[in-house]
Design an enzyme around this catalytic site. Structure first.
Site, PDB file in Angstrom:
ATOM      1  N   GLU A   1       9.769  46.455  12.966  1.00 39.70           N
ATOM      2  CA  GLU A   1      10.082  45.649  13.840  1.00 39.70           C
ATOM      3  C   GLU A   1      12.099  46.232  14.484  1.00 39.70           C
ATOM      4  O   GLU A   1      12.559  45.390  13.497  1.00 39.70           O
ATOM      5  CB  GLU A   1       9.517  44.649  12.837  1.00 39.70           C
ATOM      6  CG  GLU A   1       8.413  44.931  12.722  1.00 39.70           C
ATOM      7  CD  GLU A   1       7.511  43.620  12.600  1.00 39.70           C
ATOM      8  OE1 GLU A   1       8.168  42.625  12.691  1.00 39.70           O
ATOM      9  OE2 GLU A   1       6.121  43.507  11.685  1.00 39.70           O
TER      10      GLU A   1
ATOM     11  N   LYS B   1      14.956  43.637  14.178  1.00 36.96           N
ATOM     12  CA  LYS B   1      15.358  42.076  12.891  1.00 36.96           C
ATOM     13  C   LYS B   1      15.960  41.434  14.108  1.00 36.96           C
ATOM     14  O   LYS B   1      17.145  41.164  14.547  1.00 36.96           O
ATOM     15  CB  LYS B   1      16.148  42.869  11.804  1.00 36.96           C
ATOM     16  CG  LYS B   1      16.571  41.606  10.669  1.00 36.96           C
ATOM     17  CD  LYS B   1      17.274  42.104   9.559  1.00 36.96           C
ATOM     18  CE  LYS B   1      17.302  41.544   8.251  1.00 36.96           C
ATOM     19  NZ  LYS B   1      17.954  40.618   8.746  1.00 36.96           N
TER      20      LYS B   1
ATOM     21  N   LYS C   1      15.041  46.430   4.831  1.00 38.25           N
ATOM     22  CA  LYS C   1      16.164  46.278   5.804  1.00 38.25           C
ATOM     23  C   LYS C   1      16.603  47.361   6.015  1.00 38.25           C
ATOM     24  O   LYS C   1      17.296  47.820   5.295  1.00 38.25           O
ATOM     25  CB  LYS C   1      16.483  45.053   6.402  1.00 38.25           C
ATOM     26  CG  LYS C   1      17.341  44.331   4.697  1.00 38.25           C
ATOM     27  CD  LYS C   1      17.483  43.134   4.709  1.00 38.25           C
ATOM     28  CE  LYS C   1      18.225  42.951   3.225  1.00 38.25           C
ATOM     29  NZ  LYS C   1      18.777  40.730   2.693  1.00 38.25           N
TER      30      LYS C   1
ATOM     31  N   PHE D   1       6.347  37.860  13.006  1.00 42.96           N
ATOM     32  CA  PHE D   1       6.593  38.897  12.500  1.00 42.96           C
ATOM     33  C   PHE D   1       5.034  38.803  10.977  1.00 42.96           C
ATOM     34  O   PHE D   1       4.989  40.324  10.884  1.00 42.96           O
ATOM     35  CB  PHE D   1       6.563  39.373  11.751  1.00 42.96           C
ATOM     36  CG  PHE D   1       8.706  38.624  11.244  1.00 42.96           C
ATOM     37  CD1 PHE D   1       8.084  38.333   9.771  1.00 42.96           C
ATOM     38  CD2 PHE D   1       9.491  38.028  11.609  1.00 42.96           C
ATOM     39  CE1 PHE D   1       8.474  37.673   9.100  1.00 42.96           C
ATOM     40  CE2 PHE D   1      10.335  37.225  11.550  1.00 42.96           C
ATOM     41  CZ  PHE D   1      10.006  36.626  10.042  1.00 42.96           C
TER      42      PHE D   1
ATOM     43  N   ARG E   1      12.869  29.511   5.692  1.00 43.35           N
ATOM     44  CA  ARG E   1      12.856  29.248   5.060  1.00 43.35           C
ATOM     45  C   ARG E   1      13.423  28.851   2.995  1.00 43.35           C
ATOM     46  O   ARG E   1      12.979  29.581   3.032  1.00 43.35           O
ATOM     47  CB  ARG E   1      14.529  31.047   5.055  1.00 43.35           C
ATOM     48  CG  ARG E   1      14.379  32.082   3.693  1.00 43.35           C
ATOM     49  CD  ARG E   1      15.931  32.684   4.235  1.00 43.35           C
ATOM     50  NE  ARG E   1      15.938  34.090   3.358  1.00 43.35           N
ATOM     51  CZ  ARG E   1      16.256  34.081   2.285  1.00 43.35           C
ATOM     52  NH1 ARG E   1      15.814  33.038   1.460  1.00 43.35           N
ATOM     53  NH2 ARG E   1      16.287  34.845   1.889  1.00 43.35           N
TER      54      ARG E   1
ATOM     55  N   ARG F   1      10.952  39.995  -3.225  1.00 41.40           N
ATOM     56  CA  ARG F   1      11.530  40.601  -2.849  1.00 41.40           C
ATOM     57  C   ARG F   1      10.850  42.274  -3.172  1.00 41.40           C
ATOM     58  O   ARG F   1      11.294  43.097  -3.826  1.00 41.40           O
ATOM     59  CB  ARG F   1      13.389  40.959  -2.509  1.00 41.40           C
ATOM     60  CG  ARG F   1      14.678  41.824  -1.366  1.00 41.40           C
ATOM     61  CD  ARG F   1      15.311  41.529  -2.411  1.00 41.40           C
ATOM     62  NE  ARG F   1      16.224  40.358  -2.007  1.00 41.40           N
ATOM     63  CZ  ARG F   1      16.492  39.198  -0.633  1.00 41.40           C
ATOM     64  NH1 ARG F   1      15.970  40.192   0.115  1.00 41.40           N
ATOM     65  NH2 ARG F   1      16.740  38.215  -0.832  1.00 41.40           N
TER      66      ARG F   1
ATOM     67  N   ARG G   1      14.383  31.532  10.367  1.00 38.46           N
ATOM     68  CA  ARG G   1      13.398  32.228  10.095  1.00 38.46           C
ATOM     69  C   ARG G   1      12.092  30.368  10.377  1.00 38.46           C
ATOM     70  O   ARG G   1      11.902  29.894   9.488  1.00 38.46           O
ATOM     71  CB  ARG G   1      13.112  32.447   8.563  1.00 38.46           C
ATOM     72  CG  ARG G   1      12.270  33.278   8.369  1.00 38.46           C
ATOM     73  CD  ARG G   1      11.978  33.548   6.768  1.00 38.46           C
ATOM     74  NE  ARG G   1      10.801  34.131   7.027  1.00 38.46           N
ATOM     75  CZ  ARG G   1      10.509  35.418   5.735  1.00 38.46           C
ATOM     76  NH1 ARG G   1      12.144  35.851   5.358  1.00 38.46           N
ATOM     77  NH2 ARG G   1       9.494  36.019   4.884  1.00 38.46           N
TER      78      ARG G   1
ATOM     79  N   GLU H   1      11.013  34.582  13.963  1.00 43.26           N
ATOM     80  CA  GLU H   1      12.290  34.457  14.031  1.00 43.26           C
ATOM     81  C   GLU H   1      12.373  33.440  15.173  1.00 43.26           C
ATOM     82  O   GLU H   1      11.928  34.349  16.040  1.00 43.26           O
ATOM     83  CB  GLU H   1      13.081  35.684  13.575  1.00 43.26           C
ATOM     84  CG  GLU H   1      14.544  35.683  12.918  1.00 43.26           C
ATOM     85  CD  GLU H   1      15.028  35.809  12.037  1.00 43.26           C
ATOM     86  OE1 GLU H   1      13.434  35.277  11.126  1.00 43.26           O
ATOM     87  OE2 GLU H   1      16.270  35.411  11.669  1.00 43.26           O
TER      88      GLU H   1
HETATM   89  P1  ATP Z   1      19.633  38.643   5.665  1.00 40.39           P
HETATM   90  O1  ATP Z   1      20.572  37.450   5.734  1.00 40.39           O
HETATM   91  O2  ATP Z   1      19.541  40.136   5.833  1.00 40.39           O
HETATM   92  O3  ATP Z   1      18.686  37.976   7.545  1.00 40.39           O
HETATM   93  P2  ATP Z   1      17.646  37.225   3.824  1.00 40.39           P
HETATM   94  O4  ATP Z   1      17.729  37.526   2.423  1.00 40.39           O
HETATM   95  O5  ATP Z   1      18.015  35.807   4.387  1.00 40.39           O
HETATM   96  O6  ATP Z   1      18.606  38.461   4.247  1.00 40.39           O
HETATM   97  P3  ATP Z   1      15.649  39.066   3.758  1.00 40.39           P
HETATM   98  O7  ATP Z   1      14.075  39.191   3.703  1.00 40.39           O
HETATM   99  O8  ATP Z   1      16.389  39.640   2.898  1.00 40.39           O
HETATM  100  O9  ATP Z   1      15.923  37.821   4.179  1.00 40.39           O
HETATM  101  O10 ATP Z   1      15.644  39.755   4.898  1.00 40.39           O
HETATM  102  C1  ATP Z   1      14.989  39.438   6.539  1.00 40.39           C
HETATM  103  C2  ATP Z   1      14.916  38.626   7.372  1.00 40.39           C
HETATM  104  O11 ATP Z   1      15.492  38.575   8.317  1.00 40.39           O
HETATM  105  C3  ATP Z   1      14.155  37.610   7.001  1.00 40.39           C
HETATM  106  O12 ATP Z   1      14.440  36.242   6.275  1.00 40.39           O
HETATM  107  C4  ATP Z   1      13.517  36.864   8.038  1.00 40.39           C
HETATM  108  O13 ATP Z   1      14.524  36.188   8.330  1.00 40.39           O
HETATM  109  C5  ATP Z   1      14.521  37.569   8.779  1.00 40.39           C
HETATM  110  N1  ATP Z   1      14.307  39.117  10.111  1.00 40.39           N
HETATM  111  C6  ATP Z   1      13.678  39.012  11.341  1.00 40.39           C
HETATM  112  N2  ATP Z   1      13.581  40.173  12.268  1.00 40.39           N
HETATM  113  C7  ATP Z   1      12.414  39.865  11.092  1.00 40.39           C
HETATM  114  C8  ATP Z   1      11.250  40.601  10.867  1.00 40.39           C
HETATM  115  N3  ATP Z   1      10.276  41.361  12.355  1.00 40.39           N
HETATM  116  N4  ATP Z   1      10.355  41.002  10.124  1.00 40.39           N
HETATM  117  C9  ATP Z   1      11.070  39.873   9.211  1.00 40.39           C
HETATM  118  N5  ATP Z   1      12.153  39.967   9.173  1.00 40.39           N
HETATM  119  C10 ATP Z   1      12.681  39.853   9.782  1.00 40.39           C
END
Ligand code: ATP
Length: 584
Positions: free
Chosen positions: A249, A251, A421, A340, A271, A415, A256, A300
């Site tokens: 998907e 990003k 990602k 998502f 989040r 995680r 969030r 998101e």
């Molecule tokens: P980052 O700073 O890379 O966003 P994070 O620690 O906040 O990292 P991670 O779970 O590592 O979060 O990365 C996924 C994040 O990406 C999710 O928290 C979400 O907010 C965002 N996101 C954006 N698009 C998507 C998607 N299609 N599916 C899942 N997560 C998504």
């Protein structure tokens, strides 16, 4: 339970530097509590009176605390201020004044945990006309009956300065040990916590319904689930090697949102599981119109330029929270939600179902919707196709992609490799930024000495040990204003010795409670004997030329920082890149 017993435990926790001792101390406290009291103790340990999603926040200003101390002990406010300057901690000021007063008062009613909690709860919920006065009276009431050690914590807790360094994982292990007889039950308690993000509630349930009670706990609409998180990969090939055929998907770099709807009622959680409902009137209206009675889903939110279809940067999305009135911002930067995942629908919990099915259900619900639409997605088993999708996302200003295991359940609060990602990388830097926890600071020499801060000691998180391991000293990337601002922030959470959950060889000039997360980048990850992250008996991992990018993250708590394992993975991938470059 007497508050005195809790205060003694706080005192012990404050001085220990061993996490196992912390767990034992807490477990023996929990053993002598009933379910309702345990719930209150859990909240107080977290410096709260209720779960974060309730929006009930305990907090008072220093002025109010000083006024309460002055009134309770019959001393002039200027004397309280002077003492504060000297001791640097209003809790210690209250403790000292209480000790003097004790010789004069003969009559007092011992404090119970119930009474302290109830006054704090009333302080947290008081609002409107006369509320300051009420808060003052409630604090004075407690101080009047407090012994010196109790007074220390009665002031520190509502000021947000408990600083015990006890993390959720430590509380969870202590509960498992006290109620179920072994720390090995940590995963069961954790699972329940991940589903409801209310550790106080889980504690009470554990006392009342035991192991079966927490094992059978499901999702409750209106109470946030701890979010699933993604691992990171360095390339499309790596993703295909791990997942085979998978979904990918876009990003989106936005905000969030976990959206819950029950009939006409809608909640939106961040989040960090804070209730952000008021910030998103446009999304609430769209959620209300969805064809479902009860639903919990996630996506998101991102501001979109409706003329060009371009996405605004994250800063613009977040600005609606900070700068503008919410309704003004919704006109200027209309928000869209790219959904998502879906966790619950019309009475049925969906998290155990495979991603493929959840996604199908989600798409069904969102058919023909505009304001809330499914995230852009492809399905493939080809690394080339995945790479092409990644490139097209990056070209359009998106952050990259998140690949998803088609058969995986929704794994709350963890995680895992079911989400991976792949982010756009920056030339000459690591393929991703690192979120580090600030553990202390150095006062700085030469030019920097005028700011009182020359650099910070930072670390990453080790979830197995629930501790923070150092990885770098960072002195670059700060503007002069940021140095001043950072010093102020850190002085406010300074502690007198290395916190129990911090493992370090280096000694900064000032230790701080691990609370703030900041994003850094670096040229590379190296091995070093100076840092404890990934320590193998002779070397740990360190960042070469680290520099901060951005500022303290208010969307991440210390346990959300990058983990030791992620650093090790990044290090390996980086080596892999170097080796193949050399070979070529
Ligand atoms: P980052 O700073 O890379 O966003 P994070 O620690 O906040 O990292 P991670 O779970 O590592 O979060 O990365 C996924 C994040 O990406 C999710 O928290 C979400 O907010 C965002 N996101 C954006 N698009 C998507 C998607 N299609 N599916 C899942 N997560 C998504």
């Amino acid at each position: 339970m007497q508050f005195r017993d809790l205060a003694r435990v706080f005192d012990r926790l404050e001085s220990t530097s061993s996490r196992l001792e912390m767990i034992d101390t807490l477990a023996s406290l929990f053993s002598s509590a009933d379910g309702k009291t345990a719930r209150k103790i859990v909240y107080l340990l977290q410096g709260r009176v209720a779960a974060p999603y309730t929006g009930i926040e305990l907090g008072i200003g220093e002025k109010l605390a000083m006024a309460a101390i002055s009134r309770a002990y019959g001393v002039d406010i200027s004397d309280v201020e002077r003492e504060y300057k000297e001791k640097g901690d209003l809790g210690l000021v209250a403790e000292a004044l209480s000790a003097n007063k004790k010789q004069m008062t003969l009559f007092s009613q011992p404090l119970t945990v119930d009474r302290v909690y109830s006054n704090f709860y009333r302080i947290a919920t008081a609002s409107g006309y006369g509320s300051q006065d009420l808060k003052l009276r409630l604090l004075v009431d407690l101080l009047n009956d407090a012994e010196p050690l109790e007074a220390r914590y009665i002031i520190r807790i509502p000021l947000g300065k408990l600083r015990l360094g006890v993390g959720d994982a430590t509380i969870i292990e202590a509960l498992a040990l006290a109620v179920l007889g072994s720390r090995d039950y940590r995963p069961d308690v954790e699972r329940a916590y991940n589903l409801c993000s209310d550790l106080g509630y889980v504690a009470e349930l554990l006392y009342e319904k035991g192991l079966e009670g927490i094992r059978s706990m499901g999702i409750v609409v209106g109470i946030p689930i701890r979010p699933a998180l993604a691992q990171r990969a360095q390339s499309a090939e790596e993703i295909i090697a791990r997942l085979g055929r998978c979904a990918a998907e876009a990003k989106y770099d936005g905000f969030r949102c976990q959206i819950h709807k029950k009939g006409d009622q809608v909640w939106i959680f961040s989040r960090r599981m804070e209730n952000m409902t008021d910030m998103f009137p446009d999304l609430i209206a769209a959620a209300k119109a969805l064809p479902a009675d009860t639903i919990v889903f996630e996506g998101e939110a991102i501001a979109v330029n409706e003329n060009t279809g371009e996405f605004y940067p994250f800063q613009m999305t977040i600005q609606r929270k900070r700068k503008y009135g919410v309704s003004e911002a919704s006109k200027e930067y209309p928000l869209y939600l790219f959904a998502f995942d879906i966790m619950y629908l019309n009475g049925e919990t969906l998290i155990e179902r495979p991603y493929r099915e959840r996604r199908q259900i989600l798409e069904g619900i969102l058919r023909d919707r505009k304001r809330i639409q499914p995230s852009e997605k492809i399905e493939t088993d080809s690394a080339d196709e995945l790479e092409a999708f990644f490139e097209s996302c990056v070209e359009r200003g998106l952050e990259g992609i998140v690949a998803k295991d088609l058969n995986a359940p929704y794994i709350a609060g963890a995680r895992k490799w079911s989400w991976i990602k792949l982010k756009r990388s920056y030339r000459g830097e690591l393929s991703d930024t690192i979120d580090v926890v600030i553990l202390g600071y150095y006062k700085g020499r030469g030019k920097r000495s005028q700011f009182g801060l020359g650099g910070i000691l930072v670390g990453v998180y080790d979830p197995d040990e629930d501790s923070f391991k150092t990885i770098a000293k960072v002195g670059s990337g700060f503007t002069e204003e940021q140095l001043v601002e950072m010093k102020k922030l850190l002085d406010d959470i300074a502690v007198s010795h290395r916190p129990a959950r911090v493992s370090a060889f280096l000694e900064p000039d000032v230790w701080v409670e691990p609370r703030y997360v900041i994003t850094v980048t670096a040229d590379e990850i190296t091995r070093s004997p100076n840092h404890t992250a990934g320590w193998d008996g002779s070397r740990g991992y360190a960042l070469r030329f680290p520099r901060i990018v951005g500022w303290v993250r208010d969307d991440k708590g210390p346990e959300d920082a990058t983990t030791v394992q992620e650093i090790i993975d990044m290090y390996k991938d980086q080596k892999h890149v170097q080796v193949s470059e050399n070979e070529a």
